[in-house]
Design an enzyme around this catalytic site. Sequence first.
Site, PDB file in Angstrom:
ATOM      1  N   LYS A  53      41.076  50.638  46.921  1.00 45.90           N
ATOM      2  CA  LYS A  53      40.733  50.196  45.571  1.00 45.90           C
ATOM      3  C   LYS A  53      39.239  50.333  45.316  1.00 45.90           C
ATOM      4  CE  LYS A  53      44.663  47.075  45.424  1.00 45.90           C
ATOM      5  NZ  LYS A  53      45.189  45.726  45.675  1.00 45.90           N
ATOM      6  N   GLN A  97      43.604  39.623  46.654  1.00 44.35           N
ATOM      7  CA  GLN A  97      44.556  40.384  47.459  1.00 44.35           C
ATOM      8  C   GLN A  97      45.516  39.451  48.204  1.00 44.35           C
ATOM      9  OE1 GLN A  97      44.753  43.879  47.639  1.00 44.35           O
ATOM     10  NE2 GLN A  97      46.643  43.424  48.727  1.00 44.35           N
ATOM     11  N   ASP A 120      45.832  42.122  37.654  1.00 50.08           N
ATOM     12  CA  ASP A 120      47.124  42.282  38.333  1.00 50.08           C
ATOM     13  C   ASP A 120      48.294  41.963  37.407  1.00 50.08           C
ATOM     14  OD1 ASP A 120      47.033  43.346  40.888  1.00 50.08           O
ATOM     15  OD2 ASP A 120      46.512  41.449  41.838  1.00 50.08           O
TER      16      ASP A 120
END
Length: 286
Positions: A53, A97, A120
């Site tokens: 990422k 995460q 997200d």
Amino acid sequence: MSAKILDGKWVREQILGELRPRIENLTAKHRPPGLAVILVGHDPASEIYVRNKIKTCADMGIYSEKIVPPDTISTEDLLGIIEGLNQRNEIDGILVQSPLPKQVDKRRILLGMKPDKDVDGFHPLNVGSLVADIPAPRACTPAGIMELLRRYEIPITGKNAVVVGRSDIVGKPMALLLLHQSATVTICHSKTSNLREECGRADILVAAIGRPAFLTRDFIKPGATVIDVGQNRGPDGTGLVGDVDTEAAKDLAGAYTPVPGGVGPLTIAMLMANTVHAAEQHLCCR
């Protein structure tokens, strides 16, 4: 005739290519989009995901920060980090995460994030917007699958779509996105008693159950579009294996996503898209 391969890398490059001029425009007029990634602990898979990422951000001209708190961090201290990022104007997106350590209350962490920085798409407000079909950040993997279907011109309207898996990350948002495109949607899971029959009716079969090669020939309707979200370790502990038996998909499906190279590349591409869109929303309103 063998099934058509749906190439996630090709779709990823299209998405990223379309984002580049938008990033350049933001950077020239204001500043680059900004993404903060919080990685707690030392889960090897998470470390790889975060590295990819951050690398993609650098390649795209997106400002990024990686924040690595100790794996002993408390919920309160992690909420403090998130609140600091909430207040920073140069940070458009925040990603925490998964998985998080057991002592951290995942629900409170999710609620502690500003919904407009939740790239997200997991905040309850954004999930509610998804249910109501109101624009908001969408979960990256399902949103990427919809881009794949759109760009390969796979018909959705009126089709029977079966989603195997009911996670908040993939299964539930996937079903809603397909429903909004007028598919007739069935969600299946580990307690579904007639899973083989349900899958066998699917014109679009999305496998996100987390069991390697679980869906065999008996689960696939000839000519169906098979989307394999599975990212399982192979029998020898190396390599990636999907949730669908690859040979069965090749023989029976009209089109299918390979593992690796299918759905996987789309998730980060849609994370970048969500971050850029958040930056555009923030900068047009300040």
